[in-house]
Scaffold this motif. Structure first.
Motif, PDB file in Angstrom:
ATOM      1  N   VAL A   1     -22.536 -58.408  28.909  1.00  0.00           N
ATOM      2  CA  VAL A   1     -21.050 -57.894  28.658  1.00  0.00           C
ATOM      3  C   VAL A   1     -21.415 -56.888  27.754  1.00  0.00           C
ATOM      4  O   VAL A   1     -22.226 -56.829  26.783  1.00  0.00           O
ATOM      5  CB  VAL A   1     -20.096 -59.022  28.106  1.00  0.00           C
ATOM      6  N   THR A   2     -20.712 -55.736  27.898  1.00  0.00           N
ATOM      7  CA  THR A   2     -20.710 -54.416  26.737  1.00  0.00           C
ATOM      8  C   THR A   2     -19.362 -54.112  26.460  1.00  0.00           C
ATOM      9  O   THR A   2     -18.472 -54.134  27.552  1.00  0.00           O
ATOM     10  CB  THR A   2     -21.603 -53.714  26.849  1.00  0.00           C
ATOM     11  N   VAL A   3     -19.050 -53.381  25.438  1.00  0.00           N
ATOM     12  CA  VAL A   3     -17.935 -52.885  25.264  1.00  0.00           C
ATOM     13  C   VAL A   3     -18.114 -51.323  24.884  1.00  0.00           C
ATOM     14  O   VAL A   3     -19.077 -50.941  24.116  1.00  0.00           O
ATOM     15  CB  VAL A   3     -17.147 -53.412  23.820  1.00  0.00           C
ATOM     16  N   GLY A   4     -17.771 -50.542  25.688  1.00  0.00           N
ATOM     17  CA  GLY A   4     -17.859 -48.976  25.655  1.00  0.00           C
ATOM     18  C   GLY A   4     -17.561 -48.243  26.892  1.00  0.00           C
ATOM     19  O   GLY A   4     -17.293 -48.863  27.933  1.00  0.00           O
TER      20      GLY A   4
ATOM     21  N   SER B   1     -27.980 -52.579  42.992  1.00  0.00           N
ATOM     22  CA  SER B   1     -26.999 -53.141  43.902  1.00  0.00           C
ATOM     23  C   SER B   1     -26.276 -54.500  43.194  1.00  0.00           C
ATOM     24  O   SER B   1     -25.482 -55.246  43.536  1.00  0.00           O
ATOM     25  CB  SER B   1     -27.606 -53.671  45.312  1.00  0.00           C
ATOM     26  N   LYS B   2     -26.609 -54.546  42.051  1.00  0.00           N
ATOM     27  CA  LYS B   2     -25.886 -55.944  41.025  1.00  0.00           C
ATOM     28  C   LYS B   2     -24.454 -55.429  40.745  1.00  0.00           C
ATOM     29  O   LYS B   2     -24.338 -54.332  40.267  1.00  0.00           O
ATOM     30  CB  LYS B   2     -26.801 -56.394  39.852  1.00  0.00           C
ATOM     31  N   PRO B   3     -23.544 -56.174  40.962  1.00  0.00           N
ATOM     32  CA  PRO B   3     -22.181 -55.814  40.382  1.00  0.00           C
ATOM     33  C   PRO B   3     -22.145 -55.582  38.865  1.00  0.00           C
ATOM     34  O   PRO B   3     -22.544 -56.075  38.001  1.00  0.00           O
ATOM     35  CB  PRO B   3     -21.288 -56.986  40.728  1.00  0.00           C
ATOM     36  N   LEU B   4     -21.347 -54.206  38.720  1.00  0.00           N
ATOM     37  CA  LEU B   4     -21.226 -53.946  37.238  1.00  0.00           C
ATOM     38  C   LEU B   4     -19.685 -53.931  37.152  1.00  0.00           C
ATOM     39  O   LEU B   4     -19.256 -52.926  37.776  1.00  0.00           O
ATOM     40  CB  LEU B   4     -21.780 -52.634  36.900  1.00  0.00           C
ATOM     41  N   LYS B   5     -18.940 -54.876  36.837  1.00  0.00           N
ATOM     42  CA  LYS B   5     -17.532 -54.722  36.942  1.00  0.00           C
ATOM     43  C   LYS B   5     -16.980 -54.156  35.495  1.00  0.00           C
ATOM     44  O   LYS B   5     -17.582 -54.332  34.394  1.00  0.00           O
ATOM     45  CB  LYS B   5     -16.982 -56.241  36.730  1.00  0.00           C
ATOM     46  N   VAL B   6     -16.031 -53.036  35.783  1.00  0.00           N
ATOM     47  CA  VAL B   6     -15.472 -52.565  34.807  1.00  0.00           C
ATOM     48  C   VAL B   6     -14.044 -53.066  34.537  1.00  0.00           C
ATOM     49  O   VAL B   6     -13.274 -53.176  35.194  1.00  0.00           O
ATOM     50  CB  VAL B   6     -15.373 -50.953  34.836  1.00  0.00           C
ATOM     51  N   VAL B   7     -13.663 -53.571  33.226  1.00  0.00           N
ATOM     52  CA  VAL B   7     -12.514 -54.468  32.871  1.00  0.00           C
ATOM     53  C   VAL B   7     -11.815 -53.389  31.867  1.00  0.00           C
ATOM     54  O   VAL B   7     -12.506 -52.906  31.082  1.00  0.00           O
ATOM     55  CB  VAL B   7     -12.666 -55.700  32.747  1.00  0.00           C
ATOM     56  N   GLU B   8     -10.483 -53.436  31.919  1.00  0.00           N
ATOM     57  CA  GLU B   8      -9.690 -52.648  30.861  1.00  0.00           C
ATOM     58  C   GLU B   8      -9.542 -53.530  29.575  1.00  0.00           C
ATOM     59  O   GLU B   8      -9.885 -54.915  29.929  1.00  0.00           O
ATOM     60  CB  GLU B   8      -8.222 -52.390  31.344  1.00  0.00           C
ATOM     61  N   SER B   9      -9.594 -53.112  28.480  1.00  0.00           N
ATOM     62  CA  SER B   9      -9.569 -53.815  27.151  1.00  0.00           C
ATOM     63  C   SER B   9      -8.117 -54.277  26.839  1.00  0.00           C
ATOM     64  O   SER B   9      -6.957 -54.052  27.649  1.00  0.00           O
ATOM     65  CB  SER B   9      -9.918 -52.538  26.081  1.00  0.00           C
TER      66      SER B   9
ATOM     67  N   LEU C   1     -29.958 -55.020  33.609  1.00  0.00           N
ATOM     68  CA  LEU C   1     -29.826 -55.681  35.037  1.00  0.00           C
ATOM     69  C   LEU C   1     -31.260 -55.836  35.594  1.00  0.00           C
ATOM     70  O   LEU C   1     -31.544 -56.763  36.182  1.00  0.00           O
ATOM     71  CB  LEU C   1     -28.962 -55.169  35.575  1.00  0.00           C
ATOM     72  N   ALA C   2     -32.052 -54.478  35.226  1.00  0.00           N
ATOM     73  CA  ALA C   2     -33.248 -54.722  35.905  1.00  0.00           C
ATOM     74  C   ALA C   2     -34.209 -55.682  35.363  1.00  0.00           C
ATOM     75  O   ALA C   2     -35.218 -55.806  35.965  1.00  0.00           O
ATOM     76  CB  ALA C   2     -34.152 -53.366  35.473  1.00  0.00           C
ATOM     77  N   LEU C   3     -33.963 -56.138  34.249  1.00  0.00           N
ATOM     78  CA  LEU C   3     -34.753 -57.071  33.512  1.00  0.00           C
ATOM     79  C   LEU C   3     -34.122 -58.288  34.019  1.00  0.00           C
ATOM     80  O   LEU C   3     -34.994 -59.396  34.244  1.00  0.00           O
ATOM     81  CB  LEU C   3     -34.470 -57.273  31.923  1.00  0.00           C
ATOM     82  N   GLY C   4     -32.681 -58.624  34.295  1.00  0.00           N
ATOM     83  CA  GLY C   4     -32.489 -60.000  34.579  1.00  0.00           C
ATOM     84  C   GLY C   4     -30.918 -59.992  34.439  1.00  0.00           C
ATOM     85  O   GLY C   4     -30.141 -59.012  34.125  1.00  0.00           O
ATOM     86  N   GLY C   5     -30.159 -61.063  35.111  1.00  0.00           N
ATOM     87  CA  GLY C   5     -28.756 -61.167  34.892  1.00  0.00           C
ATOM     88  C   GLY C   5     -28.163 -60.739  36.349  1.00  0.00           C
ATOM     89  O   GLY C   5     -28.800 -59.955  36.969  1.00  0.00           O
ATOM     90  N   GLU C   6     -27.012 -61.678  36.638  1.00  0.00           N
ATOM     91  CA  GLU C   6     -26.664 -61.465  38.151  1.00  0.00           C
ATOM     92  C   GLU C   6     -25.629 -60.461  38.029  1.00  0.00           C
ATOM     93  O   GLU C   6     -25.437 -59.939  39.238  1.00  0.00           O
ATOM     94  CB  GLU C   6     -25.886 -62.867  38.397  1.00  0.00           C
ATOM     95  N   GLU C   7     -24.727 -60.441  37.074  1.00  0.00           N
ATOM     96  CA  GLU C   7     -23.787 -59.340  36.953  1.00  0.00           C
ATOM     97  C   GLU C   7     -23.538 -58.559  35.679  1.00  0.00           C
ATOM     98  O   GLU C   7     -23.702 -59.565  34.635  1.00  0.00           O
ATOM     99  CB  GLU C   7     -22.496 -59.593  37.817  1.00  0.00           C
ATOM    100  N   ALA C   8     -22.861 -57.470  35.451  1.00  0.00           N
ATOM    101  CA  ALA C   8     -22.647 -57.175  34.282  1.00  0.00           C
ATOM    102  C   ALA C   8     -21.045 -56.870  34.193  1.00  0.00           C
ATOM    103  O   ALA C   8     -20.283 -56.407  35.284  1.00  0.00           O
ATOM    104  CB  ALA C   8     -23.355 -56.095  33.737  1.00  0.00           C
ATOM    105  N   ILE C   9     -20.478 -56.996  32.826  1.00  0.00           N
ATOM    106  CA  ILE C   9     -19.096 -56.639  32.841  1.00  0.00           C
ATOM    107  C   ILE C   9     -19.101 -55.781  31.619  1.00  0.00           C
ATOM    108  O   ILE C   9     -19.461 -55.816  30.630  1.00  0.00           O
ATOM    109  CB  ILE C   9     -18.073 -58.009  32.155  1.00  0.00           C
ATOM    110  N   ARG C  10     -18.229 -54.502  31.916  1.00  0.00           N
ATOM    111  CA  ARG C  10     -18.330 -53.365  30.761  1.00  0.00           C
ATOM    112  C   ARG C  10     -16.651 -53.394  30.516  1.00  0.00           C
ATOM    113  O   ARG C  10     -15.805 -53.253  31.264  1.00  0.00           O
ATOM    114  CB  ARG C  10     -18.604 -52.020  31.323  1.00  0.00           C
ATOM    115  N   ILE C  11     -16.487 -53.659  29.308  1.00  0.00           N
ATOM    116  CA  ILE C  11     -14.973 -53.521  28.551  1.00  0.00           C
ATOM    117  C   ILE C  11     -14.695 -51.913  28.311  1.00  0.00           C
ATOM    118  O   ILE C  11     -15.364 -51.643  27.297  1.00  0.00           O
ATOM    119  CB  ILE C  11     -14.822 -54.396  27.630  1.00  0.00           C
ATOM    120  N   ASN C  12     -13.851 -51.447  29.142  1.00  0.00           N
ATOM    121  CA  ASN C  12     -13.981 -49.998  28.837  1.00  0.00           C
ATOM    122  C   ASN C  12     -12.982 -49.396  27.986  1.00  0.00           C
ATOM    123  O   ASN C  12     -11.925 -49.103  27.994  1.00  0.00           O
ATOM    124  CB  ASN C  12     -13.226 -49.522  30.304  1.00  0.00           C
ATOM    125  N   THR C  13     -13.766 -49.301  26.796  1.00  0.00           N
ATOM    126  CA  THR C  13     -12.966 -48.736  25.623  1.00  0.00           C
ATOM    127  C   THR C  13     -13.945 -48.420  24.383  1.00  0.00           C
ATOM    128  O   THR C  13     -15.141 -49.205  24.467  1.00  0.00           O
ATOM    129  CB  THR C  13     -11.934 -49.938  25.009  1.00  0.00           C
TER     130      THR C  13
END
Ligand SMILES: Cc1cc2nc3c(=O)[nH]c(=O)nc-3n(C[C@H](O)[C@H](O)[C@H](O)COP(=O)(O)OP(=O)(O)OC[C@H]3O[C@@H](n4cnc5c(N)ncnc54)[C@H](O)[C@@H]3O)c2cc1C
Lengths: 321, 247
Positions: free
Chosen positions: B62-65, B196-204, B77-89
């Protein structure tokens, strides 16, 4: 209203960083026109009332021996309680391993704006603005705290210990202790060493020292100067020196009065952690080493030839045979 | 086992530090962004090691930005992890970031939340501890070792003048530092897979910040170096004693 200062201690002794925090908090209290008070969790060997000489009127103490070890959940709970009951408007801690463990939790719990790694007293002319280190020592940032309750953690070695007169009243706080989720299994202390962040003088070695077997003279010099020893990252990575000696952008950031760098090239990531040192001495055989640009005093030459002569000169100054 | 690794982008360690907007903003022009080393080398790699031992473990990042974080997230994600979430703010302060992550963390029901001990740009060292307080979870700062046995974590954390071995039941927030793991270089398979791993962008969600950046400044330049002949360490000692007054 008051300034509440957290007093840390290890092995029965109050930390020097806490004396800096007390002096800082007392000066802040004075400029805000409010009293400065201390809070100490656990027990120490000395008579606490003498801490009044650093400018504080009262010390809140919870004298349970179980608090002599860092129990961050308990510490956060107790400091929050005392801050509320004593009407604190500013809480001051040191930006040390203890401060890092508790200040953020306190901030979130109390909804109190936090500035970590403060480098000077707040400017009260436009609200409440505190200067801190950013970019690992490459710059400063002034931050305004917007909440009524404010928390500052002070960088070690940036504010002087100011000794005056006075005695502090000890208030024994009766706060029930509840067991923490985090259970302490064992503690191991590195004794006999001066902690790097507290040291006034640091003697540091880089890859130019060639190997761990060559650290003898560096340690001898450190001992003579009552200095801590440090090293560059590749030296720690290679296992020549313990990890906790690694200074720089990805190691420990320090600000001693004197930093002596021996056989260190002065890469930007190394400088980031040490360029707040008041005086920097660089000894390097390469006259083009980038470190010289950030140094106050420099010497070009082979460390293995210079060190014995330097040790002899320090011995002469200190009057030791 | 569900693990959340908090990652942040920071300027490359060799980046030139300069400010714009009357010194109110960090000058991002020409800046190369990297993963904050503490997040990458220690938090993320340790999470990957845990998954290597227990393949049923799930790692989310998860990251905020803003969208300018995406390239750094792909690298993670290239190192590891199934998916990422970016909180868009745009992050405004540590408390704001911790609050944003807390809302994602609550939904995800994570057993273990890992952060680096601090970012190398703002040096706040605060998000992990704040996040734990907001989630009502224990926080272990400056952790140099983490071992899991069922739902019990054993950690070594650095304290003043030494180290403490602690035991905690999950869920838990850990601030990771040197000792936790060793830096890894992503391989070709990882880099290809990351695309191809999911990068979900969610609103803050609306949160106040408790502090505000007013201005930046650079430290005063050094006066210039005084060179002393290597034959004359006595002169150096004299200068340190009489001129600089540091010994
Ligand atoms: C993301 C990132 C983060 C990093 N973080 C850090 C960090 O936190 N801390 C850190 O230190 N580095 C860090 N580095 C590494 C940094 O870039 C340098 O590689 C490192 O600081 C070099 O260490 P050094 O000066 O000991 O070795 P070198 O660069 O190899 O320099 C050795 C020096 O010794 C001199 N020398 C050799 N023999 C002698 C002799 N007999 N007498 C006198 N002088 C001699 C040489 O002239 C040379 O200048 C980081 C790098 C990256 C990419």
């Amino acid at each position: 209203m008051s300034v509440l200062i957290f007093i840390d201690h290890t092995e029965g002794q109050i930390k020097k960083t806490s004396l800096e925090a007390l002096s800082y908090g007392a000066a802040l209290g004075k400029s805000m026109g409010v009293p400065a008070e201390g809070i100490l969790l656990g027990t120490v060997g000395e008579d606490l009332s003498t801490l009044g000489k650093y400018g504080i009127q009262k010390i809140h103490q919870v004298s349970s021996e179980s608090l002599n070890q860092l129990d961050s959940e308990q510490f956060i709970r107790i400091i929050s309680t005392v801050a509320a009951s004593s009407g604190a408007t500013v809480i001051v801690l040191s930006h040390t391993n203890t401060g890092r463990a508790i200040a953020p939790g306190l901030s979130a719990q109390l909804k109190a704006g936090l500035v970590t790694g403060a480098t000077s007293l707040p400017d009260l002319t436009h609200g409440f603005q505190v200067k801190k280190n950013v970019f690992s020592g490459k710059a400063f940032c002034t931050v305004a705290i917007k909440t009524p309750l404010k928390i500052i953690s002070l960088n070690p070695n940036t504010y002087p210990v100011v000794v005056g007169e006075g005695t502090a009243e000890i208030i024994s706080e009766n706060i029930a202790l509840t067991p923490s989720a985090t259970q302490i299994k064992s503690v191991s202390m590195v004794s006999g060493e001066i902690p790097l962040t507290e040291a006034e003088i640091v003697v540091s070695g880089g890859r130019g020292m060639k190997g761990p077997e060559n650290w003898g003279p560096l340690e001898e010099l450190a001992k003579l100067l009552h200095a801590a020893t440090a090293c560059s990252r590749p030296v720690a990575d290679a296992g020549w020196r313990p990890h906790h000696e690694h200074v720089g952008q990805t190691g420990i950031a320090i600000a001693p009065n004197l930093y002596i760098a021996i056989g260190i090239s002065g890469a930007i990531q190394h400088l980031a952690g040490v360029n707040r040192s008041k005086v920097i001495v660089v000894i390097n055989k390469d006259p083009e080493a980038p470190f010289f640009k950030s140094a106050d005093y420099g010497m070009v030459g082979d460390a293995f030839e210079i060190l014995p002569k330097l040790i002899a000169a320090v011995k002469k100054l200190k009057g030791v045979a | 086992m569900k693990i959340l690794v908090c990652i942040s982008k920071t300027p490359d360690t060799t980046a030139k530090i300069a400010f714009t907007d009357n010194n109110r903003k960090f000058g991002t022009e020409g800046i190369q962004w990297i993963l904050n080393p503490y997040d990458e080398w220690y938090a993320l790699v340790r999470a990957i090691e845990i998954k290597e031992k227990d393949p049923s473990a799930i790692i989310h990042l998860v990251t905020v930005g803003g969208a300018d974080c995406d390239q750094v997230i792909r690298k993670a994600l290239a190192l590891g992890g199934e998916e990422a979430i970016r909180i868009n703010t745009e992050p405004t302060d540590s408390f704001f970031v911790a609050s944003q992550i807390a809302s994602v963390a609550k939904e995800g029901n994570y057993d273990l939340i890992m952060t680096g001990k601090e970012t190398i740009d703002f040096n706040g060292a605060s998000v992990g501890g704040m996040l734990a307080a907001l989630l009502g979870m224990p926080f272990v700062s400056l952790a140099a070792k983490l071992e899991l046995e069922g739902t019990t974590a054993t950690l070594i954390r650095e304290i003043e003048g030494g180290e403490e071995t602690v035991e905690v039941k999950l869920p838990l927030v850990v601030g990771c530092q040197k000792g936790m793991a060793e830096q890894r270089i992503p391989n070709m398979k990882g880099i290809m897979g990351a695309r191809s791993k999911p990068l979900k962008v969610v609103e803050s969600h609306p949160t106040e910040s408790l502090t505000e950046v007013i201005s930046f400044e650079l430290p005063p330049a050094k006066k210039g170096v005084k060179m002393i002949s290597s034959d004359n360490p006595e002169e150096l000692v004299k200068l340190l004693h009489e001129e600089a007054k540091v010994i």
